[in-house]
Write an enzyme that holds these catalytic residues in place. Structure first.
Site, PDB file in Angstrom:
ATOM      1  N   LYS A 115      23.144  69.454  88.255  1.00 45.62           N
ATOM      2  CA  LYS A 115      23.973  70.262  89.166  1.00 45.62           C
ATOM      3  C   LYS A 115      23.268  71.561  89.513  1.00 45.62           C
ATOM      4  O   LYS A 115      23.426  72.081  90.624  1.00 45.62           O
ATOM      5  CB  LYS A 115      25.346  70.509  88.545  1.00 45.62           C
ATOM      6  N   LYS A 221      24.257  54.914  89.339  1.00 43.49           N
ATOM      7  CA  LYS A 221      25.687  54.722  89.063  1.00 43.49           C
ATOM      8  C   LYS A 221      26.522  54.982  90.308  1.00 43.49           C
ATOM      9  O   LYS A 221      26.053  55.587  91.266  1.00 43.49           O
ATOM     10  CB  LYS A 221      26.123  55.642  87.929  1.00 43.49           C
ATOM     11  N   LYS A 224      30.637  60.083  93.417  1.00 44.11           N
ATOM     12  CA  LYS A 224      30.924  60.736  94.700  1.00 44.11           C
ATOM     13  C   LYS A 224      29.676  61.363  95.285  1.00 44.11           C
ATOM     14  O   LYS A 224      29.405  61.249  96.472  1.00 44.11           O
ATOM     15  CB  LYS A 224      32.009  61.787  94.508  1.00 44.11           C
TER      16      LYS A 224
HETATM   17  P1  TYM Z   1      34.540  62.958  86.081  1.00 41.22           P
HETATM   18  O1  TYM Z   1      35.652  63.560  86.849  1.00 41.22           O
HETATM   19  O2  TYM Z   1      33.161  63.087  86.616  1.00 41.22           O
HETATM   20  O3  TYM Z   1      34.804  61.432  85.857  1.00 41.22           O
HETATM   21  C1  TYM Z   1      36.036  60.986  85.322  1.00 41.22           C
HETATM   22  C2  TYM Z   1      35.822  59.793  84.422  1.00 41.22           C
HETATM   23  O4  TYM Z   1      35.229  58.720  85.151  1.00 41.22           O
HETATM   24  C3  TYM Z   1      34.067  58.259  84.478  1.00 41.22           C
HETATM   25  N1  TYM Z   1      33.082  57.782  85.449  1.00 41.22           N
HETATM   26  C4  TYM Z   1      32.375  56.661  85.290  1.00 41.22           C
HETATM   27  N2  TYM Z   1      32.383  55.751  84.303  1.00 41.22           N
HETATM   28  C5  TYM Z   1      31.559  54.692  84.459  1.00 41.22           C
HETATM   29  N3  TYM Z   1      30.756  54.508  85.532  1.00 41.22           N
HETATM   30  C6  TYM Z   1      30.722  55.391  86.543  1.00 41.22           C
HETATM   31  N4  TYM Z   1      29.964  55.195  87.600  1.00 41.22           N
HETATM   32  C7  TYM Z   1      31.548  56.536  86.439  1.00 41.22           C
HETATM   33  N5  TYM Z   1      31.770  57.622  87.240  1.00 41.22           N
HETATM   34  C8  TYM Z   1      32.710  58.371  86.609  1.00 41.22           C
HETATM   35  C9  TYM Z   1      33.557  59.465  83.695  1.00 41.22           C
HETATM   36  O5  TYM Z   1      32.749  59.069  82.626  1.00 41.22           O
HETATM   37  C10 TYM Z   1      34.849  60.081  83.264  1.00 41.22           C
HETATM   38  O6  TYM Z   1      35.355  59.468  82.099  1.00 41.22           O
HETATM   39  N6  TYM Z   1      33.731  66.170  82.392  1.00 41.22           N
HETATM   40  C11 TYM Z   1      34.643  65.135  82.828  1.00 41.22           C
HETATM   41  C12 TYM Z   1      36.078  65.594  82.944  1.00 41.22           C
HETATM   42  C13 TYM Z   1      36.600  66.214  81.702  1.00 41.22           C
HETATM   43  C14 TYM Z   1      36.944  65.528  80.499  1.00 41.22           C
HETATM   44  C15 TYM Z   1      37.402  66.543  79.612  1.00 41.22           C
HETATM   45  C16 TYM Z   1      36.903  64.200  80.095  1.00 41.22           C
HETATM   46  C17 TYM Z   1      36.854  67.528  81.516  1.00 41.22           C
HETATM   47  N7  TYM Z   1      37.342  67.733  80.241  1.00 41.22           N
HETATM   48  C18 TYM Z   1      37.834  66.221  78.325  1.00 41.22           C
HETATM   49  C19 TYM Z   1      37.333  63.877  78.816  1.00 41.22           C
HETATM   50  C20 TYM Z   1      37.782  64.890  77.933  1.00 41.22           C
HETATM   51  C21 TYM Z   1      34.177  64.684  84.207  1.00 41.22           C
HETATM   52  O7  TYM Z   1      33.566  65.416  84.929  1.00 41.22           O
HETATM   53  O8  TYM Z   1      34.579  63.477  84.571  1.00 41.22           O
END
Ligand code: TYM
Length: 356
Positions: A115, A221, A224
């Site tokens: 990022k 992967k 977005k």
């Molecule tokens: P975020 O918003 O990027 O994604 C949300 C969830 O979707 C999963 N994910 C995927 N899993 C498999 N393959 C993919 N291509 C894929 N794209 C997205 C992510 O692994 C995630 O589980 N940091 C986190 C949000 C967060 C969080 C937390 C999660 C903030 N605090 C505490 C768990 C516990 C995030 O940016 O996810």
């Protein structure tokens, strides 16, 4: 939702509509876990602020994710559903935990580097030597800065988890490094103060390994920022079109050939969405060179639609019922705040912030 069940916590950033990566990495697991565990699922709006600067879009996306959670079947009577910023205790815990987190370890986090590169407008090629990005960040002019909020993203994520004393965190493979940091911070805090305040959480997986949903553009992967998403609310026609356009190769040239990455990716998606029989059928066809990728894609599109159609059909009704959405969030925030306030009081005491 009551005690003696292990606590599960997870969140999703409101940066747009949910896609298949979110579903198979996270939401699909939430749906199963709410039946058996004490679950808390949230919308990580503070985390979205680290990259999203459009306030109206952020607000819209919070509503959108909530509606998609509910449309997918998250049940507020079984799981607490809340918005991160409705739990102000998290912000104080974030400040306190940051006192025990190193700038170096945060700067080495893979997602931060990615990022930061984007924020500075750099290509991955520009800093093949991994140390370069750190120099570029420090040397960046103030109008092309990398925010401190982005750097401390993992602290806030650790706090989300540790505040709720969560044992299990259902996330996709891309979040494993953040989870590892959470464990490290928990351990460090406990050791520093000689307490057993925090639980070291683990990813929850129904399969053998953490899920990484690939894109259909040949590599990497689904995400977005990769611009290759199949969204849960995609209309059938658009969804079929995306799947039919998936990158393939010229087909296996000899029996039992190894698969190229685009084909392996198609099979990964098929494994997530289809029945074992269907997967076996196409694997056998690949092995004996009789496979027709068009057939595989048609099947894949229909199997994806089986998962997404009920969600798409419900989402607009939920979005139209703001009173219901507000009730769900108020109830979820109340529960999440009760636990976070308890953790905060303990942490303050442990760290020496005490009333005279
Ligand atoms: P975020 O918003 O990027 O994604 C949300 C969830 O979707 C999963 N994910 C995927 N899993 C498999 N393959 C993919 N291509 C894929 N794209 C997205 C992510 O692994 C995630 O589980 N940091 C986190 C949000 C967060 C969080 C937390 C999660 C903030 N605090 C505490 C768990 C516990 C995030 O940016 O996810």
């Amino acid at each position: 939702m009551t005690n003696n069940k292990e606590v599960v916590l997870s969140g999703i950033r409101p940066t747009g509509n949910l896609h298949l990566g979110n579903y198979y990495g996270a939401l699909g697991k939430f749906l199963k876990l709410q039946e058996t565990h004490d679950c808390r699922f949230f919308i990580a709006d503070l985390h979205a602020l680290t990259t999203n600067t459009d306030p109206d879009a952020l607000h819209r996306n919070v509503k959108g994710i909530l509606a998609e959670y509910l449309a997918a079947g998250l049940d507020p009577e079984k799981a607490s559903i809340f918005v991160q910023s409705d739990v102000p205790e998290l912000s104080e815990l974030y400040l306190l935990l940051n006192m025990h987190v190193g700038i170096g370890e945060l700067m080495r986090t893979a997602s931060f580097k990615d990022k930061a590169r984007k924020a500075l407008g750099l290509d991955k090629k520009d800093d093949e030597n991994e140390d370069d990005i750190e120099k570029q960040i420090i040397g960046a002019s103030t109008n092309k800065r990398v925010s401190a909020g982005l750097l401390t993203y993992p602290t806030l994520m650790a706090v989300d988890i540790l505040a709720q004393k969560a044992r299990w965190v259902p996330v996709g493979k891309d979040q494993m490094q953040h989870l590892e940091l959470t464990r490290r911070f928990a351990r460090r805090f406990n050791q520093f103060y000689g307490v057993e305040e925090f639980i070291e959480p683990e990813n929850f997986e129904f399969r053998d390994a953490p899920v990484k949903v690939p894109g259909l553009d040949g590599s990497g992967k689904m995400g977005k920022s990769e611009g290759n998403c199949i969204y849960l609310i995609d209309e059938p026609k658009a969804l079929r079109k995306k799947v039919m356009r998936a990158v393939t190769d010229e087909g296996p040239q000899a029996p039992n050939s190894p698969m190229s990455e685009p084909i392996a990716n198609l099979f990964s998606l098929l494994e997530l969405t289809s029945t074992p029989d269907v997967v076996k059928h196409f694997r056998d066809a690949y092995a004996d060179c009789s496979i027709r990728y068009g057939d595989l894609k048609k099947q894949l599109a229909e199997d994806i639609l089986n998962v997404t159609t009920p969600i798409r059909e419900r989402v607009n009704d939920i979005l139209a019922d703001e009173a219901y959405m507000r009730r769900v969030l108020a109830q979820g925030a109340e529960r999440a705040r009760a636990q976070a306030a308890e953790t905060l009081a303990e942490v303050r005491h442990i760290m020496g912030i005490r009333k005279i």
